[in-house]
Scaffold this active site. Structure first.
Site, short mmCIF file in Angstrom:
data_model
loop_
_atom_site.label_atom_id
_atom_site.label_comp_id
_atom_site.label_asym_id
_atom_site.label_seq_id
_atom_site.Cartn_x
_atom_site.Cartn_y
_atom_site.Cartn_z
N VAL A 118 0.83 -1.20 0.00
CA VAL A 118 0.00 0.00 0.00
C VAL A 118 0.87 1.25 0.00
O VAL A 118 0.57 2.22 -0.71
CB VAL A 118 -0.96 0.00 1.21
CG1 VAL A 118 -1.62 1.36 1.38
CG2 VAL A 118 -2.02 -1.08 1.04
N GLU A 119 1.95 1.22 0.77
CA GLU A 119 2.78 2.41 0.91
C GLU A 119 3.52 2.77 -0.38
O GLU A 119 3.51 3.93 -0.81
CB GLU A 119 3.80 2.22 2.04
CG GLU A 119 3.20 2.23 3.44
CD GLU A 119 2.69 3.60 3.85
OE1 GLU A 119 3.06 4.60 3.22
OE2 GLU A 119 1.91 3.65 4.82
#
Length: 343
Positions: A132-133
């Protein structure tokens, strides 16, 4: 000699252009940070706290640049923008990211297993966070960290709650990090908020929670997936991750608006046991009803459609210490689970 029509027309255009040039306000010139008294006062105070040479701190900050794009990106969405969990999820739980997650898990299985053994954080959660990051390192940010933090420290945009003090503390942490690790403070790049590396740690989090997990003598969150994995697992453990506990349970929210509102008051902080959920009309699945710990009713809005709900545990809350958002936490969980299923 009489002027032609074309010459008269050209004269009118020139006069109009000159009038506009005179009337138009000139764009203010940006004062370099090295020439700003407030920045140099900060530099001297920071140098004292860091026990660093004031000339070094002044010299570094004098080379920082204001980046208008950073100020623009830090602003929240326009008022009235509806939250939409389905749309948010689709950005992260999608084929490209799942495929990249499979490769990341395969290439770093040893470190993921070691992190789980040491801190009890499952590989799927770590894989979900890194995915996600930064999409497993594909999008770590192209802003100089020094510029991003200086912009948000000294020129935080109006129109939202002022967080310049937070970013000044992160700027000071970045200077401390540069001294500790022997970094050129002008080199590191990261996000518009100053986050660094595969897991997008802020400088203060690097100082407090990052680890040299591969024991090569330095912490490298950008070039070492091992360090990123160990640091993420350690971070979650520091914020209360419980070994072997789930992140959430299925739940049907109360029908009564008042009961639902009461359960939502603590937001994502687990505050009610299973009996408290039942007393307020929430129906947990069998595993949730038997859970002995505290739970939080998590509401995920879906635009104009009905919201989705889950009952979050302390492990769900631990993920939100990484990013204060239930949408973020659910995206991490579901991306990691999607990758695990593909394995």
């Amino acid at each position: 000699m009489p002027r032609t029509l074309a010459q008269r027309f050209l004269s009118v255009l020139l006069l109009a252009a000159c009038s506009l040039a005179v009337a138009a306000p000139r764009a203010p010139e940006l004062q370099p940070y090295g020439e700003r008294a407030d920045v140099m006062r900060f530099a001297d105070a920071a140098a004292q706290r860091l026990e660093a040479d004031p000339q070094w701190v002044r010299g570094v900050l004098a080379q920082a640049r204001l980046v208008p794009t950073v100020a623009r990106l830090i602003m929240p969405p326009p008022p009235g923008t509806a939250k939409d969990w389905a749309a948010y999820r689709a950005r992260f739980v999608e084929p490209r990211r799942i495929a990249a997650g499979l490769a990341f898990w395969r290439d770093n299985e040893r470190w993921l297993d070691l992190a789980e053994e040491r801190w009890g954080v499952p590989p799927a959660i770590v894989v979900g966070i890194v995915g996600v990051e930064t999409l497993y390192g594909q999008h770590t940010g192209n802003f100089r960290v020094l510029d991003a933090l200086a912009t948000l420290s000294f020129d935080f945009p109006s129109g939202r709650r002022d967080r310049s003090e937070f970013f000044r503390s992160e700027l000071e942490a970045f200077l401390r990090l540069a001294r500790r690790e022997g970094l050129d403070a002008l080199e590191p790049k990261g996000s518009y908020a100053g986050a660094i590396g595969l897991p997008q740690f802020m400088p203060s989090s690097i100082l407090k929670h990052a680890l040299d997990f591969d024991a090569d003598g330095r912490i490298d969150l950008l070039g070492s997936p091992a360090d990123a994995i160990g640091s993420v697992a350690h971070y979650l453990a520091e914020f209360g991750w419980q070994r072997g506990a789930p992140t959430h349970f299925a739940v049907a929210a109360p029908v009564e608006v008042r009961d639902r509102a009461l359960l939502l008051v603590p937001d994502i902080l687990p505050s009610f046991d299973a009996a408290g959920f039942a007393e307020r009309g929430a129906t947990l699945d069998a595993a949730g009803a038997a859970w002995p710990g505290k739970l939080a009713l998590i509401e995920l809005q879906n635009g104009d459609d009905a919201p989705s709900y889950v009952a979050g545990t302390t492990n769900f809350y631990a993920i939100t210490r990484y990013n204060w958002s239930s949408y973020y936490a659910m995206a991490v969980i579901e991306l990691g689970e999607a990758v695990r299923r593909q394995r």
